[in-house]
Design a protein around this motif. Structure first.
Motif, mmCIF file in Angstrom:
data_model
loop_
_atom_site.group_PDB
_atom_site.id
_atom_site.type_symbol
_atom_site.label_atom_id
_atom_site.label_comp_id
_atom_site.label_asym_id
_atom_site.label_seq_id
_atom_site.Cartn_x
_atom_site.Cartn_y
_atom_site.Cartn_z
ATOM 1 N N THR A 125 0.771 -1.235 -0.064
ATOM 2 C CA THR A 125 0.012 0.154 -0.020
ATOM 3 C C THR A 125 0.895 1.208 -0.062
ATOM 4 O O THR A 125 0.292 2.156 -0.225
ATOM 5 C CB THR A 125 -1.067 0.091 1.100
ATOM 6 O OG1 THR A 125 -0.106 -0.149 2.488
ATOM 7 C CG2 THR A 125 -1.865 -1.475 1.418
ATOM 8 N N ASP A 165 8.113 5.741 -3.945
ATOM 9 C CA ASP A 165 9.229 6.619 -3.401
ATOM 10 C C ASP A 165 9.583 6.569 -1.969
ATOM 11 O O ASP A 165 10.651 6.509 -1.477
ATOM 12 C CB ASP A 165 9.117 7.811 -3.945
ATOM 13 C CG ASP A 165 7.619 8.596 -2.929
ATOM 14 O OD1 ASP A 165 6.808 7.755 -2.894
ATOM 15 O OD2 ASP A 165 7.595 9.660 -3.050
ATOM 16 N N THR A 166 8.288 6.080 -1.401
ATOM 17 C CA THR A 166 8.662 5.829 0.176
ATOM 18 C C THR A 166 9.449 4.624 0.319
ATOM 19 O O THR A 166 10.203 4.575 1.136
ATOM 20 C CB THR A 166 7.024 5.728 0.911
ATOM 21 O OG1 THR A 166 6.487 6.942 0.684
ATOM 22 C CG2 THR A 166 7.503 5.449 2.411
ATOM 23 N N PRO A 172 3.711 4.037 -1.352
ATOM 24 C CA PRO A 172 4.227 4.647 -2.568
ATOM 25 C C PRO A 172 5.589 4.245 -2.897
ATOM 26 O O PRO A 172 6.242 3.878 -1.926
ATOM 27 C CB PRO A 172 4.253 6.304 -2.375
ATOM 28 C CG PRO A 172 3.040 6.465 -1.338
ATOM 29 C CD PRO A 172 3.357 5.160 -0.386
#
Length: 494
Positions: free
Chosen positions: A211, A215-216, A213
């Motif tokens: 769940t 980039d995270t 992103p």
């Protein structure tokens, strides 16, 4: 104060290492700064209450007992809930006293526990102030009575609530309080403690990753790769150090015995000694999920405000990429500063504004300087004193809240001798014991001197750490004499 900073810096440098940089010592690494500022900030919070009251010409010796009482109240409410019970005389089965529960709240929120505790502590502060101004008794005597009353009431209450059937007497500590500040709202699981969330099955953690992103995930992966590499490097250095130490001892023995051939052989072995580098751990989805869980904000902001950390992004940056906030094992040293540092700063700014920029501040100075002249000029001296006794109780409650929400326990012995430390910090900071003189800036400086001295003397080799009390005793007397001399010069009596 600069001397104490130097002592804390240089004497905290590990044995066997040499550096002219005082920040190379344990006292000023990330963890040292975190712990030192915690001690200073907590002392400054109660020193503000004690100091302003001294400026107004009164003392409060019940601050320490108020800390223990407030902490016990909050802890008991958080663990067992809050009830209003009315006693009454019953004649059924003989005359005896029974109790009727008017209200019972089994689950009290952190803000609710704090507000209920404030009702008790502020009321007691008002009672002490009222007795002082209406009876004319010295505040020293009234608050000394308050000291014993609150300490005894705290111990009796804790033993009553903590009394198991198999115990003769109950315990004076409250434990098993949930880690409220670390309760988070985890998607798919609702509210859960952070530690429990990180212990979820790997399948749940992997599902959580899906769940997030991209980039995270990339940022967390980069940081974990750095951490695992630093840990591997630290383990390699530790293995190398352990392997070289026996050779270094053998070299010392060879040099002492004058065996040059053996010494040369050992020196060659030391120069060529190698170990296989430790392979860094691989980053897994579960590891990424656990780091993400650490970044989720608390679902209990009040508990986190008092017991959590601040400046976490700064300390994360000091670890990666700056590479300063690192311990000997390659992990991050400190997660941030304790929240009490922020609370101390907020309270200091408010107190500075009130004392220096408002009419209330003038009333405080005039009440402590010349109460007769203050009354003649319409200053409500009684209200000023009562308000400051209430403020002193408020500071003690805030101190207790920081401790309870930080460590999730309470103890009747908490706050022992803190009233004397608070007064000492105020005096060291320039507060005149006779009242009428002093500044908030001075109180904060006094708390810094007291806190740094308390830590610095434990690092001095050959000196018992408790010697700091001797040093502070001399400083307090010298400060009091100097403050009084300055007061007399200002008043023109010297």
């Amino acid at each position: 104060m600069l001397l104490l900073f130097g002592m804390l810096g240089y004497f905290s440098i590990p044995a066997g290492e040499f550096s002219l940089n005082p920040f190379a010592g344990e006292g000023f690494n990330a963890l040292g700064i975190r712990n030192n500022l915690r001690v200073i900030s907590q002392l400054a919070i109660i020193a503000l209450g004690a100091g302003l009251l001294i400026v107004a010409g009164e003392f409060d010796l019940s601050i320490g007992s108020m800390i223990g009482f407030a902490g016990a109240c909050m802890a008991m409410i958080l663990r067992w809930g809050f009830s209003i019970i009315i006693p009454y005389i019953s004649f059924e089965g003989g005359v005896h006293i029974e109790f009727y529960t008017l209200i019972h709240i089994s689950d009290v929120s952190p803000i609710g526990a704090l507000l209920i505790t404030l009702c008790f502590t502020l009321f007691f502060g008002w009672i002490q102030g009222y007795i002082v101004v209406k009876s004319g008794l010295p505040s020293f005597i009234v608050t000394l009575g308050g000291l014993f009353f609150l300490r005894g009431l705290t111990e009796v209450s804790l033993r009553s609530f903590n009394h198991r059937p198999d115990q003769i007497k109950g315990a004076t500590t409250v434990t098993e309080i949930p880690d409220i500040k670390n309760i988070i709202d985890l998607p798919g699981h609702g509210e859960i403690e952070r530690a429990a969330a990180k212990a979820l099955p790997e399948s749940d953690l992997t599902q959580l990753i899906s769940t997030l992103p991209a980039d995270t995930i990339a940022k967390i992966s980069e940081r974990l790769e750095y951490t695992y590499q630093r840990v591997a490097d630290a383990k390699t250095e530790l293995m190398l150090s352990k392997g070289v130490k026996p050779l270094e001892r053998a070299l010392e023995n060879a040099l002492e015995s004058g065996n040059e051939f053996m010494a040369k052989t050992i020196q060659d072995k030391i120069a060529t000694f190698k170990v296989d580098p430790v392979v860094p751990k691989s980053v897994t989805d579960a590891d990424i999920a656990r780091v993400y869980i650490d970044s989720i904000s608390s679902a209990r902001p009040v508990a986190n405000f008092f017991g959590g950390d601040i400046l976490q992004p700064l300390f994360d940056w000091l670890y990666f990429p700056v590479d300063w906030n690192v311990n000997n094992f390659g992990n991050q040293f400190a997660q941030g500063l304790y929240s009490c540092v922020m609370i101390c700063l907020i309270m200091s700014l408010i107190c500075y504004f009130v004392l220096s920029k408002t009419q209330a501040g003038n009333w405080i100075y005039s009440t402590g300087g010349n109460i007769t002249a203050a009354k003649a000029n319409g200053v409500p001296t009684n209200k000023v004193k009562i308000s400051l006794f209430i403020f002193s109780a408020f500071c003690a409650t805030i101190f207790a809240a920081c401790q309870v929400f930080e460590v999730n326990t309470a103890d009747a012995a908490k706050g022992n001798l803190k009233e004397l430390e608070a007064i000492a910090a105020a005096v060291i900071g320039g507060i005149v014991m006779t009242g009428g003189f002093g500044t908030v800036v001075g109180i904060i400086v006094g708390a810094f001197i007291f806190g740094i001295a308390k830590e610095a003397f434990f690092y001095i080799p050959g000196i018992d750490g408790s010697f700091y009390r001797v040093f502070l005793g001399l400083v307090i007397v010298a400060s009091a004499l100097l403050n009084e001399n300055i007061r007399k010069r200002i008043m023109g009596t010297i």
